[in-house]
Design an enzyme around this catalytic site. Structure first.
Site, PDB file in Angstrom:
ATOM      1  CG  HIS A 182      34.630  48.756  34.226  1.00  0.00           C
ATOM      2  ND1 HIS A 182      33.668  48.421  35.145  1.00  0.00           N
ATOM      3  CD2 HIS A 182      34.542  50.107  34.074  1.00  0.00           C
ATOM      4  CE1 HIS A 182      33.017  49.511  35.511  1.00  0.00           C
ATOM      5  NE2 HIS A 182      33.530  50.555  34.895  1.00  0.00           N
TER       6      HIS A 182
ATOM      7  CB  SER B  45      57.630  25.116  33.609  1.00  0.00           C
ATOM      8  OG  SER B  45      57.122  23.820  33.328  1.00  0.00           O
TER       9      SER B  45
END
Ligand code: ARG
Length: 492
Positions: A158, A279
């Site tokens: 999980h 970026s």
């Protein structure tokens, strides 16, 4: 070059370029153009051997085919007015050697068996290339695992810290999946490896073709046993796309973890700059773009599978033109996985794993609580459910030290663990992540010896799989080489 020779008898008038473009498979046919020449040569050798074609036209055609093989097909053969490369190439051959010779190649053949044969040939090559790159990927994972059998890290369920494991154990989990992908592709290969040639439109032909002979020339294991199935079936393509989708789903999970692990939050891995982009505005950025594109490619391959299976689902026997629309999805899916797997090997092989970060996280989130409960069972005789409740209650109170554990035992089970003999030192040993890993030494577990056994076993499997890909690949290329040699002998 003359106009479409196939329409001239039955159909009248011109078609608009829009209609021609709508019908054409020329873009996808680039994938099979080379294979189509091999198919022509095999068919021609077969016609000649069976005495169906005379020597003069056969030799003229073979010379032209060899010229196309050596120098490439002319652009005119890809003109969309011919709809597909099969018709474009035939028009070219008729132009070149005249209809009296060039008009004889298509005896006992249809584009239906022709295209199915071409697609199977190319797909076999693609499967083998993929099998080789999967073998490389598995070797990379196994080598890396061998270096990290002692590298403890947290394992997650999980996405919550669950129990300690090792980096080797984690890498081997992926290697297991990729070894199943290899096995699936090998099994699929056997089903792709049958020759439709000689099935003609679907009902085979009255010409006495020797289908065993042409199948052998083209490196197939045997002719497809039923001529209707041979032209109508595309389950072989769907099967490969399904196998590719499964493999890409695993690839995508691994990519997702590389994305996650390379964040500042987790910090388990630094990817090589070659696999990253930056970026245009944020100068500090190092983004895991290769992993992201690869994660997305898994979606594209699954999309190709969905398209392919949906295209076939309502088709009556036998050939329907819809099948043409399936083929580009096959190539798109195959190309996406073929590009991905070698890049994945490179990305994993060049990644720097931060083993200190992993070790620091290995014991967090009470990840050794299971081991503590297990020890209360194994060494102090409690039922597992009772131990589970006691340890869980201690975690609820925020600590697994002896005082908290004792309070939890009283509260949740009305017993004293101190009374049972549990000591502070005992707890400390049990809560060490290395200890939790070391005691998990049964088959399949993360303990170094258990992992070493997994590595040995998987290496043996890998050698077997890699040998299959090498041997099958070289048998196939020598079949093609022999076919070309045979074709050249034929012309001298
Ligand atoms: N381009 C076609 C395909 O990819 C070849 C077979 C065409 N056959 C036909 N009867 N129109 O399926």
């Amino acid at each position: 070059m003359r106009s479409d020779q196939i329409r001239q008898g039955r159909l009248a008038g011109e078609r608009s370029a829009d209609i021609e473009h709508f019908l054409a498979s020329m873009d996808a046919d680039r994938w099979i153009a080379e294979a189509d020449l091999l198919v022509d040569m095999a068919h021609l050798l077969g016609l000649s051997r069976q005495g169906i074609i005379d020597e003069a036209p056969a030799r003229a055609l073979m010379a032209a085919l060899l010229d196309l093989h050596d120098n490439g097909l002319p652009v005119e053969a890809f003109d969309e007015r011919f709809e597909d490369i099969h018709a474009g190439k035939e028009a070219y051959l008729i132009d070149r050697v005249g209809e009296d010779f060039g008009g004889r190649l298509h005896m006992g053949r249809s584009r239906n068996d022709e295209v199915a044969t071409c697609v199977r040939i190319r797909l076999k090559e693609e499967i083998l290339a993929l099998a080789r790159s999967l073998a490389d990927l598995r070797a990379t994972l196994l080598d890396l695992a061998a270096r990290h059998t002692e590298t403890v890290m947290p394992g997650f369920t999980h996405l919550q810290h669950a129990q300690p494991t090792t980096l080797a154990h984690y890498l081997l989990a992926y290697e297991q999946a990729f070894s199943r992908d290899s096995a699936r592709l090998r099994e699929a290969y056997a089903r792709v490896d049958v020759s439709p040639l000689g099935s003609a439109a679907f009902a085979s032909t009255g010409f006495p073709l020797d289908r065993d002979y042409t199948a052998r020339l083209l490196g197939f294991s045997r002719p497809a046993p039923n001529s209707m199935d041979a032209v109508a079936a595309r389950d072989f393509a769907i099967e490969v796309l399904a196998d590719a989708s499964i493999c890409m789903a695993t690839t995508s999970r691994l990519c997702e973890e590389l994305v996650l692990w390379s964040t500042a939050f987790v910090g388990f891995v630094r990817l090589d700059d070659a696999y990253c982009s930056s970026s245009s505005i944020m100068p500090q950025k190092k983004n895991p773009d290769v992993a992201e594109i690869m994660r997305a490619k898994a979606g594209s391959v699954a999309g190709a599978l969905t398209a392919a299976i949906t295209i076939t689902k309502g088709l009556p026997m036998s050939y329907n033109r819809d099948l043409q629309e399936l083929t580009p999805h096959l190539w798109r899916g195959v190309e996406a996985i073929r590009q991905s797997i070698p890049l994945l090997s490179g990305m994993i092989g060049s990644a720097a794993f931060d083993t200190e970060r992993m070790a620091a996280e290995a014991g967090r989130g009470f990840s050794t609580a299971t081991e503590l409960a297990d020890v209360l069972v194994r060494e102090y005789g409690l039922p597992f459910r009772t131990a589970h409740r006691i340890v869980g209650r201690a975690v609820r109170h925020g600590s697994l030290d002896l005082a908290t554990l004792e309070g939890a035992a009283q509260e949740a089970a009305g017993i004293s663990v101190v009374g049972l003999g549990v000591t502070e030192e005992k707890i400390e040993t049990v809560l060490d992540p290395r200890h939790a890993v070391a005691v998990r030494d049964i088959v399949g577990g993360p303990a170094p010896a258990a992992v070493a056994a997994q590595i040995d076993e998987q290496r043996a499997l890998l050698v077997h799989d890699a040998n299959w890909a090498e041997e099958t690949g070289s048998a196939l290329s020598s079949a093609f080489k022999d076919l070309i040699l045979e074709a050249r002998r034929f012309t001298v």
